[in-house]
Design a protein around this motif. Structure first.
Motif, short mmCIF file in Angstrom:
data_model
loop_
_atom_site.label_atom_id
_atom_site.label_comp_id
_atom_site.label_asym_id
_atom_site.label_seq_id
_atom_site.Cartn_x
_atom_site.Cartn_y
_atom_site.Cartn_z
N ALA A 69 0.83 -1.21 0.00
CA ALA A 69 0.00 0.00 0.00
C ALA A 69 0.86 1.26 0.00
N SER A 70 1.96 1.25 0.74
CA SER A 70 2.80 2.47 0.77
C SER A 70 3.51 2.66 -0.57
N LEU A 73 1.04 4.14 -2.73
CA LEU A 73 0.85 5.55 -2.36
C LEU A 73 1.95 6.42 -2.98
N GLN A 74 3.16 5.89 -3.00
CA GLN A 74 4.25 6.64 -3.63
C GLN A 74 3.98 6.83 -5.12
N CYS A 76 1.08 6.96 -6.41
CA CYS A 76 -0.04 7.92 -6.50
C CYS A 76 0.49 9.35 -6.35
N LYS A 77 1.42 9.52 -5.42
CA LYS A 77 1.95 10.86 -5.18
C LYS A 77 2.86 11.31 -6.32
N LEU A 95 -6.07 11.25 -1.93
CA LEU A 95 -5.25 10.04 -2.04
C LEU A 95 -6.18 8.84 -2.12
N LEU A 97 -6.71 4.88 -3.48
CA LEU A 97 -6.07 3.64 -3.95
C LEU A 97 -6.78 3.18 -5.22
N ASP A 101 -2.32 2.26 -9.64
CA ASP A 101 -1.20 2.33 -8.69
C ASP A 101 -0.92 0.97 -8.07
N CYS B 37 -4.59 0.10 4.79
CA CYS B 37 -4.46 1.12 3.74
C CYS B 37 -4.66 2.51 4.33
N TYR B 42 -3.86 6.48 2.89
CA TYR B 42 -4.92 6.62 1.89
C TYR B 42 -6.19 7.17 2.53
#
Lengths: 134, 279
Positions: A69-70, A73-74, A76-77, A95, A97, A101, B37, B42
């Protein structure tokens, strides 16, 4: 002789660290409940009465999911932000998910996720993420 | 017009009632994955993405369990220990290329110290530093049985310490009252030679009869008992002797006399023993 003593001490320290780690698992509550983990483990023939080992598996799974997930997230960013006039809106980028991504993140872990490019799983699919729910 | 931002988090649990065990466990895993998450940072997620991540989580768990159980089976064990799990984690970290730095370094097998494994050290750091996020809701205690175990009686979850050696997947033992008495009887006997199973075979008929009566009255003899008389005819002994004489014509008369005496003594003794006998 001296070397043997040192290695003995190091081994003792390692043993103490292992014991401490296992003891800390008794107090730690993983996000995935013990019963749920036990259910999935039992499906694969995993039989163990020790709660600490089940929690160890739960912690490993939790770390795996958190890492995926992280990473997502990277991604996504790091995605180039859409051009919007309102600067305030750009700052408050949501943000979310998404499959895009997630599949990129999972590819690094050896999982190839293929999803249809134009599959609309929600009414807001295809819309600008910043413009959702507004 | 000023737009109002909505900070609503879209991690919503579907209210559909789970019908089977698989769906129920999947929906529970989904909640846990959603929580993880959210802890990462998120704010929202697509349902397909969450479903995919949940599915991969379950596959991860099952493959880890499969690897660990194969390790334990290879070592002729049925129960899994820490070594099996660490070996399985090592294998998984090798197959997933980027998971857990240090996963490719096999732990120090000479000292048999598992904490030297990079994977376990990482997990130890994770437990120490990662914030603890307990599951959103306490799980209901009663399991929803879907496919298995419907026809079997409900097994009590708590087993006596004596039963720890019996695997949990075996059917339960019958009620302990059915076999505990016999076990205690056997244990109370000091020697096997003195046990009933040995002595009973050599007992005289009168003993077995008295045992029967003891069984009926629960081991106590009644105070007033009826007298029983037995009478054994001598004729029967003589006829047997005569028949025996006919067969052994060549034998000397002295031997015959001795044997006749022995038989007469036996019959007399039998009369004395069986003459008056209380039941």
């Amino acid at each position: 002789m001296n070397h043997g003593q040192q290695s003995g001490e190091a081994k003792h320290d390692d043993d103490a660290a292992l014991t401490e780690f296992l003891a800390s698992l008794m107090d730690y509550t993983p996000t995935i409940p013990d019963d749920l983990v036990e259910h999935y483990l039992a499906k694969s023939g995993f039989q163990c009465p020790d709660v600490r080992l089940i929690r160890l598996v739960a912690v490993a799974t939790q770390k795996f999911v958190a890492d995926v997930a992280s990473d997502a997230l990277q991604h996504c960013k790091a995605r180039p932000a859409p051009v919007v006039k309102d600067k305030k809106q750009q700052k408050d980028k949501r943000l979310i998910l998404t499959m895009e991504d997630l599949s990129k993140a999972l590819r690094e872990y050896g999982v190839n996720v293929k999803h249809p490019e134009y599959f609309a799983d929600s009414p807001s699919t295809g819309m600008d993420p910043a413009a959702r729910d507004e | 017009m000023k737009r109002r931002r909505k900070t609503r988090v879209r991690f919503e649990e579907s209210n559909q009632s789970a019908t089977t065990t698989a769906e129920f466990s999947f929906s529970l895993t989904k909640i846990a994955v959603s929580q993880i998450c959210r802890s990462v940072g998120y704010k929202a997620a697509d349902s397909s993405a969450v479903n995919t991540l949940t599915l991969i989580t379950t596959k991860f768990l099952q493959s880890l369990a499969g690897l660990a159980s194969s390790f334990s089976n290879r070592a002729n064990r049925t129960e899994i220990n820490l070594f099996d799990i660490v070996n399985a984690l090592q294998d998984i970290s090798l197959s997933t290329s980027d998971w857990f730095p240090g996963g490719s370094t096999v732990h120090d097998t000479e000292s048999n110290c598992l904490i030297k494994s990079g994977v376990l050290r990482n997990l130890s750091d994770f437990v120490t530093y990662a914030p603890e996020i307990p599951f959103a809701k306490p799980l209901p205690k009663q399991e929803i049985d879907g496919s298995s175990g419907r026809d079997m009686p409900r097994i009590p979850l708590t087993r006596s310490p004596e039963m720890n050696s019996v695997p949990a997947w075996l059917p339960p033992f019958p009620d302990s009252s059915l076999y505990s008495e016999r076990c205690t009887e056997v244990r109370s006997d000091q020697l096997w030679e003195n046990s009933d199973s040995v002595i009973c075979r050599e007992t005289l008929p009168e003993n077995s009869k008295s045992e029967k009566s003891r069984d009926r009255s629960g081991g106590r003899l009644p105070l007033s008992r009826v007298k029983v008389r037995f009478k054994i005819e001598r004729d029967c002994g003589d006829t047997i002797l005569e028949r025996w004489r006919d067969k052994n014509d060549g034998e000397s008369g002295r031997d015959v006399e001795v044997k006749k005496k022995i038989i007469e003594e036996y019959i007399d003794n039998a009369c004395i023993v069986a003459g008056e006998w209380r039941i």
